[in-house]
Design an enzyme around this catalytic site. Structure first.
Site, short mmCIF file in Angstrom:
data_model
loop_
_atom_site.label_atom_id
_atom_site.label_comp_id
_atom_site.label_asym_id
_atom_site.label_seq_id
_atom_site.Cartn_x
_atom_site.Cartn_y
_atom_site.Cartn_z
N ASN A 9 0.88 -1.17 0.00
CA ASN A 9 0.00 0.00 0.00
C ASN A 9 0.92 1.22 0.00
O ASN A 9 1.51 1.55 1.02
CB ASN A 9 -0.89 -0.04 1.26
CG ASN A 9 -1.72 1.22 1.41
OD1 ASN A 9 -1.79 2.05 0.51
ND2 ASN A 9 -2.35 1.37 2.57
N LYS A 11 0.15 4.22 -0.25
CA LYS A 11 -0.48 5.41 0.36
C LYS A 11 -0.23 6.64 -0.53
O LYS A 11 -0.23 6.52 -1.75
CB LYS A 11 0.04 5.60 1.80
CG LYS A 11 -0.16 4.33 2.63
CD LYS A 11 0.00 4.52 4.10
CE LYS A 11 -0.25 3.19 4.81
NZ LYS A 11 -0.29 3.30 6.26
N HIS A 95 -9.80 1.35 4.51
CA HIS A 95 -8.55 1.48 5.27
C HIS A 95 -8.79 2.38 6.48
O HIS A 95 -9.57 3.33 6.40
CB HIS A 95 -7.45 2.06 4.36
CG HIS A 95 -6.10 1.98 5.01
ND1 HIS A 95 -5.68 2.88 5.96
CD2 HIS A 95 -5.09 1.07 4.86
CE1 HIS A 95 -4.46 2.53 6.36
NE2 HIS A 95 -4.09 1.44 5.72
N GLU A 97 -7.14 4.68 7.71
CA GLU A 97 -6.88 6.11 7.47
C GLU A 97 -8.07 6.77 6.79
O GLU A 97 -8.37 7.94 7.02
CB GLU A 97 -5.58 6.27 6.65
CG GLU A 97 -4.35 5.98 7.51
CD GLU A 97 -3.16 5.43 6.77
OE1 GLU A 97 -3.09 5.55 5.53
OE2 GLU A 97 -2.28 4.85 7.44
N GLU A 167 -6.07 -5.16 10.22
CA GLU A 167 -5.05 -4.17 10.53
C GLU A 167 -5.38 -3.49 11.85
O GLU A 167 -6.19 -2.55 11.88
CB GLU A 167 -4.98 -3.11 9.42
CG GLU A 167 -4.61 -3.67 8.07
CD GLU A 167 -3.92 -2.63 7.20
OE1 GLU A 167 -2.84 -2.93 6.69
OE2 GLU A 167 -4.45 -1.52 7.04
N GLY A 173 1.97 1.92 10.89
CA GLY A 173 2.94 3.02 10.79
C GLY A 173 3.58 3.38 12.12
O GLY A 173 4.27 4.39 12.22
N SER A 213 2.84 -2.53 10.28
CA SER A 213 4.28 -2.62 10.55
C SER A 213 4.89 -3.97 10.18
O SER A 213 5.79 -4.47 10.86
CB SER A 213 4.60 -2.28 12.01
OG SER A 213 4.20 -0.94 12.29
P1 PGA Z 1 2.47 0.02 7.68
O1 PGA Z 1 1.03 0.29 6.99
O2 PGA Z 1 2.99 -1.27 7.10
O3 PGA Z 1 3.30 1.20 7.29
O4 PGA Z 1 2.24 -0.09 9.15
C1 PGA Z 1 0.12 -0.76 6.77
C2 PGA Z 1 -1.14 -0.21 6.17
O5 PGA Z 1 -1.58 0.89 6.55
O6 PGA Z 1 -1.77 -0.85 5.28
#
Ligand code: PGA
Length: 249
Positions: A9, A11, A95, A97, A167, A173, A213
């Protein structure tokens, strides 16, 4: 046997030039491994260069969001038919976010799934609890409610095509990963919820990823768990070498 799907992803990272460069570098060092499928979910403007860059490699391309109407006065949005025209194979939906910053709800997630599935674009549906919910011990209830609401009115045949990404929001993150045991426990729980909704046979076919992560150092432990069928990878998907190490778990 379910396959593993490891999806990056990106982003809101990578411009056209760096997306092209990523695909070039990635192709040079990637060797396809049986039973492991890869995908990169790029920003809308980078989808076409990602499609061109990964053409012929078997690596899929996905979007990170879509609108639930085919067209209309929705300034700034991108519809499922527009994504289909570009040829994307996957689309991330719900997601955290988007749930957190863009008012995504289970209702809009459900509408988006119902648009993507008939269009032949496979949804990567994100679910997961926030830290306070885990600390209060209600994470299973939270995730179950999301799954039940997100799948409302979706047939068993279509449900099999949805990829679920568990997730935990506190692990995204942050560098804090759920332990492999915590991730396995929740992915197995989600499969149980699907079995209640659709029966065991359907539940056994659904791909359930872990995200939050994931990096080369923890990929093997997580990805070898029986109910974890892949990963949704944010930060570590931006660097070819890191992502390949995860894919080689
Ligand atoms: P990350 O993000 O691996 O940077 O923790 C995962 C995600 O948001 O899909």
């Amino acid at each position: 046997m379910r396959k593993k799907l490891i999806a990056g992803n990106w982003k809101m990272y990578k411009n056209i030039a760096s997306a092209e460069k990523f695909a070039e570098e990635f192709k040079k060092i990637y060797t396809k491994r049986n039973g492991v499928e890869l995908a990169f979910c790029a920003p809308f403007l980078q989808l076409q260069v990602a499609k061109a860059g990964f053409a012929g490699t078997g690596i899929a391309v996905g979007a990170q969001n879509c609108h639930f109407e085919d067209e209309g006065a929705f300034t700034g949005e991108i519809s499922v038919p527009m994504l289909a025209e570009v040829g994307v194979e996957y689309c991330i939906v719900g997601h955290s976010e988007r749930r957190q910053y863009f008012a995504e709800t289970d209702e809009t997630v459900n509408k988006k799934l119902k648009k993507l599935l008939p269009a032949g674009i496979l949804p990567i549906l994100c679910v997961g609890e926030v830290l306070e919910q885990r600390e209060a011990g209600v994470q299973e209830e939270v995730v179950k409610n999301q799954v039940v609401a997100d799948f409302a009115g979706i047939s068993a045949e279509d449900a099999k095509k949805v990829v679920i990404a568990y997730e935990p929001v506190w692990a995204i993150g942050t560098g804090k990963t759920a332990t492999a045991a915590q991730a396995q426990e929740m992915c197995a729980f989600i499969r149980g919820v699907l079995a209640e909704l659709y029966g065991k046979d359907t539940a056994e076919e659904v791909l359930i990823q872990y995200g939050g992560s994931v990096k080369p150092e923890n990929a093997s432990e997580i990805l070898n768990m029986p109910d974890i069928d892949g990963a949704l990878v944010g930060g570590a998907s931006l660097v070819p070498e890191k992502f390949i190490k995860i894919a080689e778990f």
